[in-house]
Design an enzyme around this catalytic site. Structure first.
Site, PDB file in Angstrom:
ATOM      1  N   THR A 134       0.863  -1.138   0.117  1.00 15.55           N
ATOM      2  CA  THR A 134       0.016   0.191   0.037  1.00 15.55           C
ATOM      3  C   THR A 134       1.072   1.396   0.046  1.00 15.55           C
ATOM      4  OG1 THR A 134      -1.496   1.449   1.402  1.00 15.55           O
ATOM      5  CG2 THR A 134      -0.048  -0.372   2.575  1.00 15.55           C
ATOM      6  N   ASP A 135       0.312   2.352  -0.438  1.00 16.81           N
ATOM      7  CA  ASP A 135       1.137   3.795  -0.436  1.00 16.81           C
ATOM      8  C   ASP A 135       1.090   4.080   0.964  1.00 16.81           C
ATOM      9  OD1 ASP A 135      -1.783   4.254  -0.109  1.00 16.81           O
ATOM     10  OD2 ASP A 135      -1.933   5.921  -1.488  1.00 16.81           O
ATOM     11  N   GLU A 136       0.476   3.626   1.931  1.00 16.09           N
ATOM     12  CA  GLU A 136       0.197   4.281   3.196  1.00 16.09           C
ATOM     13  C   GLU A 136       1.731   4.081   4.006  1.00 16.09           C
ATOM     14  OE1 GLU A 136      -3.020   3.431   5.797  1.00 16.09           O
ATOM     15  OE2 GLU A 136      -4.433   3.522   4.016  1.00 16.09           O
ATOM     16  N   TYR A 160      -1.701  -0.298  11.147  1.00 13.79           N
ATOM     17  CA  TYR A 160      -1.872  -1.103   9.754  1.00 13.79           C
ATOM     18  C   TYR A 160      -0.809  -0.583   8.834  1.00 13.79           C
ATOM     19  CZ  TYR A 160      -3.074  -1.686   5.226  1.00 13.79           C
ATOM     20  OH  TYR A 160      -3.116  -2.029   3.503  1.00 13.79           O
ATOM     21  N   LYS A 164       2.205  -2.891   7.459  1.00 11.23           N
ATOM     22  CA  LYS A 164       2.480  -3.432   5.990  1.00 11.23           C
ATOM     23  C   LYS A 164       3.763  -2.911   5.767  1.00 11.23           C
ATOM     24  CE  LYS A 164       0.247  -4.340   3.010  1.00 11.23           C
ATOM     25  NZ  LYS A 164      -0.136  -5.908   2.494  1.00 11.23           N
TER      26      LYS A 164
HETATM   27  P1  NAD Z   1      -9.578  -7.234   2.351  1.00 11.18           P
HETATM   28  O1  NAD Z   1      -9.611  -6.868   3.894  1.00 11.18           O
HETATM   29  O2  NAD Z   1     -10.792  -6.933   1.557  1.00 11.18           O
HETATM   30  O3  NAD Z   1      -9.269  -8.715   2.294  1.00 11.18           O
HETATM   31  C1  NAD Z   1      -8.315  -9.434   2.773  1.00 11.18           C
HETATM   32  C2  NAD Z   1      -8.365 -11.111   2.630  1.00 11.18           C
HETATM   33  O4  NAD Z   1      -7.405 -11.533   3.327  1.00 11.18           O
HETATM   34  C3  NAD Z   1      -9.584 -11.514   3.323  1.00 11.18           C
HETATM   35  O5  NAD Z   1     -10.175 -12.407   2.192  1.00 11.18           O
HETATM   36  C4  NAD Z   1      -9.302 -12.298   4.067  1.00 11.18           C
HETATM   37  O6  NAD Z   1     -10.086 -13.280   4.704  1.00 11.18           O
HETATM   38  C5  NAD Z   1      -7.802 -12.551   3.899  1.00 11.18           C
HETATM   39  N1  NAD Z   1      -6.873 -12.784   5.104  1.00 11.18           N
HETATM   40  C6  NAD Z   1      -6.598 -12.083   6.195  1.00 11.18           C
HETATM   41  N2  NAD Z   1      -5.984 -12.583   7.242  1.00 11.18           N
HETATM   42  C7  NAD Z   1      -5.414 -13.765   6.903  1.00 11.18           C
HETATM   43  C8  NAD Z   1      -4.700 -14.846   7.149  1.00 11.18           C
HETATM   44  N3  NAD Z   1      -4.086 -15.003   8.131  1.00 11.18           N
HETATM   45  N4  NAD Z   1      -4.370 -15.825   6.180  1.00 11.18           N
HETATM   46  C9  NAD Z   1      -5.167 -15.929   4.983  1.00 11.18           C
HETATM   47  N5  NAD Z   1      -5.905 -15.012   4.527  1.00 11.18           N
HETATM   48  C10 NAD Z   1      -6.164 -14.214   5.471  1.00 11.18           C
HETATM   49  O7  NAD Z   1      -8.283  -6.483   1.787  1.00 11.18           O
HETATM   50  P2  NAD Z   1      -8.207  -5.557   0.130  1.00 11.18           P
HETATM   51  O8  NAD Z   1      -8.682  -4.438   0.487  1.00 11.18           O
HETATM   52  O9  NAD Z   1      -8.647  -6.483  -1.030  1.00 11.18           O
HETATM   53  O10 NAD Z   1      -6.509  -5.696   0.252  1.00 11.18           O
HETATM   54  C11 NAD Z   1      -5.957  -6.773  -0.337  1.00 11.18           C
HETATM   55  C12 NAD Z   1      -4.442  -6.388  -0.224  1.00 11.18           C
HETATM   56  O11 NAD Z   1      -4.096  -5.089  -0.719  1.00 11.18           O
HETATM   57  C13 NAD Z   1      -3.889  -6.108   1.096  1.00 11.18           C
HETATM   58  O12 NAD Z   1      -2.601  -6.776   1.356  1.00 11.18           O
HETATM   59  C14 NAD Z   1      -3.801  -4.527   1.313  1.00 11.18           C
HETATM   60  O13 NAD Z   1      -2.748  -4.131   2.176  1.00 11.18           O
HETATM   61  C15 NAD Z   1      -3.504  -4.270  -0.138  1.00 11.18           C
HETATM   62  N6  NAD Z   1      -3.945  -2.937  -0.562  1.00 11.18           N
HETATM   63  C16 NAD Z   1      -5.029  -2.618  -0.389  1.00 11.18           C
HETATM   64  C17 NAD Z   1      -5.675  -1.194  -0.831  1.00 11.18           C
HETATM   65  C18 NAD Z   1      -7.222  -0.773  -0.777  1.00 11.18           C
HETATM   66  O14 NAD Z   1      -7.575   0.307  -1.064  1.00 11.18           O
HETATM   67  N7  NAD Z   1      -8.082  -1.707  -0.496  1.00 11.18           N
HETATM   68  C19 NAD Z   1      -4.869  -0.405  -1.526  1.00 11.18           C
HETATM   69  C20 NAD Z   1      -3.552  -0.751  -1.770  1.00 11.18           C
HETATM   70  C21 NAD Z   1      -3.096  -2.083  -1.201  1.00 11.18           C
HETATM   71  O1  DAU Z   2      -4.165   3.876   0.592  1.00 11.55           O
HETATM   72  C1  DAU Z   2      -4.462   2.593   0.509  1.00 11.55           C
HETATM   73  C2  DAU Z   2      -5.297   2.103   1.540  1.00 11.55           C
HETATM   74  O2  DAU Z   2      -6.574   2.762   1.449  1.00 11.55           O
HETATM   75  C3  DAU Z   2      -5.311   0.670   1.770  1.00 11.55           C
HETATM   76  O3  DAU Z   2      -3.848   0.167   2.051  1.00 11.55           O
HETATM   77  C4  DAU Z   2      -6.307   0.323   3.032  1.00 11.55           C
HETATM   78  O4  DAU Z   2      -6.344  -1.099   3.053  1.00 11.55           O
HETATM   79  C5  DAU Z   2      -7.559   0.777   2.708  1.00 11.55           C
HETATM   80  O5  DAU Z   2      -8.360   0.556   3.807  1.00 11.55           O
HETATM   81  C6  DAU Z   2      -7.335   2.193   2.499  1.00 11.55           C
HETATM   82  O6  DAU Z   2      -7.274   3.009   3.613  1.00 11.55           O
HETATM   83  P1  DAU Z   2      -7.972   4.477   4.040  1.00 11.55           P
HETATM   84  O7  DAU Z   2      -7.692   4.462   5.547  1.00 11.55           O
HETATM   85  O8  DAU Z   2      -7.317   5.613   3.313  1.00 11.55           O
HETATM   86  O9  DAU Z   2      -9.425   3.871   3.650  1.00 11.55           O
HETATM   87  P2  DAU Z   2     -10.616   4.045   4.545  1.00 11.55           P
HETATM   88  O10 DAU Z   2     -11.871   3.819   3.287  1.00 11.55           O
HETATM   89  O11 DAU Z   2     -10.671   3.356   5.835  1.00 11.55           O
HETATM   90  O12 DAU Z   2     -10.760   5.862   4.618  1.00 11.55           O
HETATM   91  C7  DAU Z   2     -10.830   6.495   3.449  1.00 11.55           C
HETATM   92  C8  DAU Z   2     -10.731   7.835   3.974  1.00 11.55           C
HETATM   93  O13 DAU Z   2     -12.089   8.241   4.409  1.00 11.55           O
HETATM   94  C9  DAU Z   2     -10.000   8.188   5.110  1.00 11.55           C
HETATM   95  O14 DAU Z   2      -9.196   9.673   5.044  1.00 11.55           O
HETATM   96  C10 DAU Z   2     -10.659   8.168   6.595  1.00 11.55           C
HETATM   97  C11 DAU Z   2     -11.931   8.672   5.715  1.00 11.55           C
HETATM   98  N1  DAU Z   2     -13.401   8.171   6.546  1.00 11.55           N
HETATM   99  C12 DAU Z   2     -13.201   6.690   6.506  1.00 11.55           C
HETATM  100  C13 DAU Z   2     -14.294   6.009   7.106  1.00 11.55           C
HETATM  101  C14 DAU Z   2     -14.379   4.598   7.108  1.00 11.55           C
HETATM  102  C15 DAU Z   2     -14.407   8.998   7.019  1.00 11.55           C
HETATM  103  O15 DAU Z   2     -14.295  10.181   6.983  1.00 11.55           O
HETATM  104  N2  DAU Z   2     -15.231   8.271   7.522  1.00 11.55           N
HETATM  105  C16 DAU Z   2     -15.366   6.947   7.658  1.00 11.55           C
HETATM  106  O16 DAU Z   2     -16.508   6.516   8.396  1.00 11.55           O
END
Ligand code: NAD
Ligand code: DAU
Length: 354
Positions: A134-136, A160, A164
């Site tokens: 992730t970019d975080e 988190y 990562k």
């Molecule tokens: P998600 O939370 O929707 O899914 C995570 C999956 O991992 C789930 O299916 C869960 O059951 C599985 N999991 C969790 N713990 C596990 C374990 N111990 N063993 C096996 N499986 C396990 O996540 P996502 O949003 O799809 O993100 C997927 C990946 O991409 C992550 O590594 C996240 O850091 C990265 N990522 C997400 C975003 C985003 O915006 N969602 C952006 C950049 C990177």
């Molecule tokens: O940047 C990549 C990341 O994006 C991934 O690595 C993470 O897994 C993914 O969850 C996401 O992180 P964020 O914290 O940016 O996503 P989230 O949807 O939780 O929040 C997006 C923005 O909205 C953040 O600035 C917090 C704000 N927010 C979020 C929630 C859930 C609110 O203002 N209210 C809310 O209820």
């Protein structure tokens, strides 16, 4: 025999399920093994349409479980890993950091160790460990503070992103220390179908539909760079096949939105699709206490990925966000199931005893 035996971890989650479907359909000569623990975020209903595909196998298991991993590598001759399994919600990490260390750090290290054990004897010939990150990990930018690139230093702020960041370091250490072929990508915020409705966009669409409050953290001034999930998947495909070993690639949408602005956009489209008066749901916005350690701005410069691998996102934000909102409104049953926990029974119904 399959051309490749790919282990995708976390394939029942949001991005993972899109990736699994894409690989299963696009590469019939690859065997795709989806290992997922099925936490609250993992949902096999996301993959109903391909669950019987001949090149697809689901395995319920934990990436921290060394024995399960060893059996998988042994039985299926795994030659590539695309590692997505993780705990991913920042707010949950604030409440329970240890769970994030267990899966994101210990789980990643366990997977690396098993891959090394099986692959080192072949001198890693034809092997690849692809870590999805992730970019975080790069921390937070000022509102006018440039962009994240592959050269930025790591500066995570939440439990988190710290977990990562740690997993990224371990993956790179296996390249430096053991010469394991690895590649890492760091992507910005994804949106699209099948995202668990605790993340901003699906949570707000669901709340608008039910006329519930929309909790905006702080003043809603934080900025995120949004990418449609299928565009992330196409970038992963390119990097998996053409990325340079040992390299990092940043993936982003060049699509920055202040939270309050994207929220208003989501309200406007959702109201329109629900047949409500324009702006009717603006009254649901409620400014609430900010997330602790809330990163101000994320923004990716993905020039390297565009220049070296020719990647371009295919969705405009206007198209992507409309398609995304339509999906949630047309799949209320999915939303109801995941919010009630009912989908948990799907594994028992469909897979137990197979
Ligand atoms: P998600 O939370 O929707 O899914 C995570 C999956 O991992 C789930 O299916 C869960 O059951 C599985 N999991 C969790 N713990 C596990 C374990 N111990 N063993 C096996 N499986 C396990 O996540 P996502 O949003 O799809 O993100 C997927 C990946 O991409 C992550 O590594 C996240 O850091 C990265 N990522 C997400 C975003 C985003 O915006 N969602 C952006 C950049 C990177
Ligand atoms: O940047 C990549 C990341 O994006 C991934 O690595 C993470 O897994 C993914 O969850 C996401 O992180 P964020 O914290 O940016 O996503 P989230 O949807 O939780 O929040 C997006 C923005 O909205 C953040 O600035 C917090 C704000 N927010 C979020 C929630 C859930 C609110 O203002 N209210 C809310 O209820």
């Amino acid at each position: 025999m399959a051309e490749k035996s790919i282990l995708i971890t976390g394939g029942a989650g949001f991005i993972g399920s899109h990736l699994v479907r894409y690989f299963v359909n696009k590469y019939p000569n690859y065997s795709i093994f989806n290992l997922d623990k099925l936490t609250y975020a993992g949902n096999l209903e996301n993959l109903k349409d391909i669950e019987n595909a001949p090149n697809y196998t689901f395995i319920k298991g934990d990436i921290c479980d060394r024995d399960t991993l060893k059996k998988l590598f042994e039985k299926y001759g795994i030659d590539s890993v695309i590692h997505l399994a993780a705990e991913t919600h920042v707010d949950r990490s604030v409440n329970d950091p240890l769970e994030f260390v267990k899966t994101n750090v210990i789980g990643t290290l366990t997977l690396l160790q098993v891959a090394k054990e099986f692959w080192q004897k072949d001198n890693y010939e034809g092997k690849l460990f692809y870590h999805v990150s992730t970019d975080e990990v790069f921390g937070s930018l000022d509102l006018d503070g440039g962009y994240f690139t592959e050269d930025c230093k790591y500066e995570p702020h939440s439990p988190y992103s710290a977990s990562k960041a740690s997993s990224d370091h371990f993956v790179r250490s296996f390249y430096d220390t053991y010469k394991m072929p690895i590649v890492i990508s760091n992507c910005s915020n994804n949106y699209g179908p099948n995202q668990f409705p605790e993340k901003l966009i699906p949570l707000f669409i669901n709340n608008i539909r039910h006329n519930r409050e929309l909790p905006v953290y702080g003043k809603g001034e934080n900025v995120r760079d949004w990418l449609y999930v299928e565009d992330h998947v196409s970038a992963i495909d390119l990097i998996f096949h053409k990325g340079k070993i040992g390299e990092t690639y940043c993936i982003g949408g060049k699509n920055e939105w202040k939270n309050i602005d994207i929220i208003k956009r989501v309200i406007s489209i959702t109201d329109e699709l629900l047949g409500r008066e324009s702006g009717a749901s603006l009254k649901l916005i409620k400014f609430v206490t900010d997330r602790p350690g809330h990163d101000l701005r994320y923004a990716i410069d993905c020039t390297k990925l565009e220049r070296e691998l020719g990647w371009q996102p295919s969705y405009t934000f206007d198209d992507g966000i409309r398609k995304c909102i339509e999906w949630y409104l047309n799949n209320q049953e999915w939303l109801d199931q995941v919010t009630s926990g009912d989908y948990k029974n799907y594994y028992d119904k469909m897979y137990k005893g197979r």
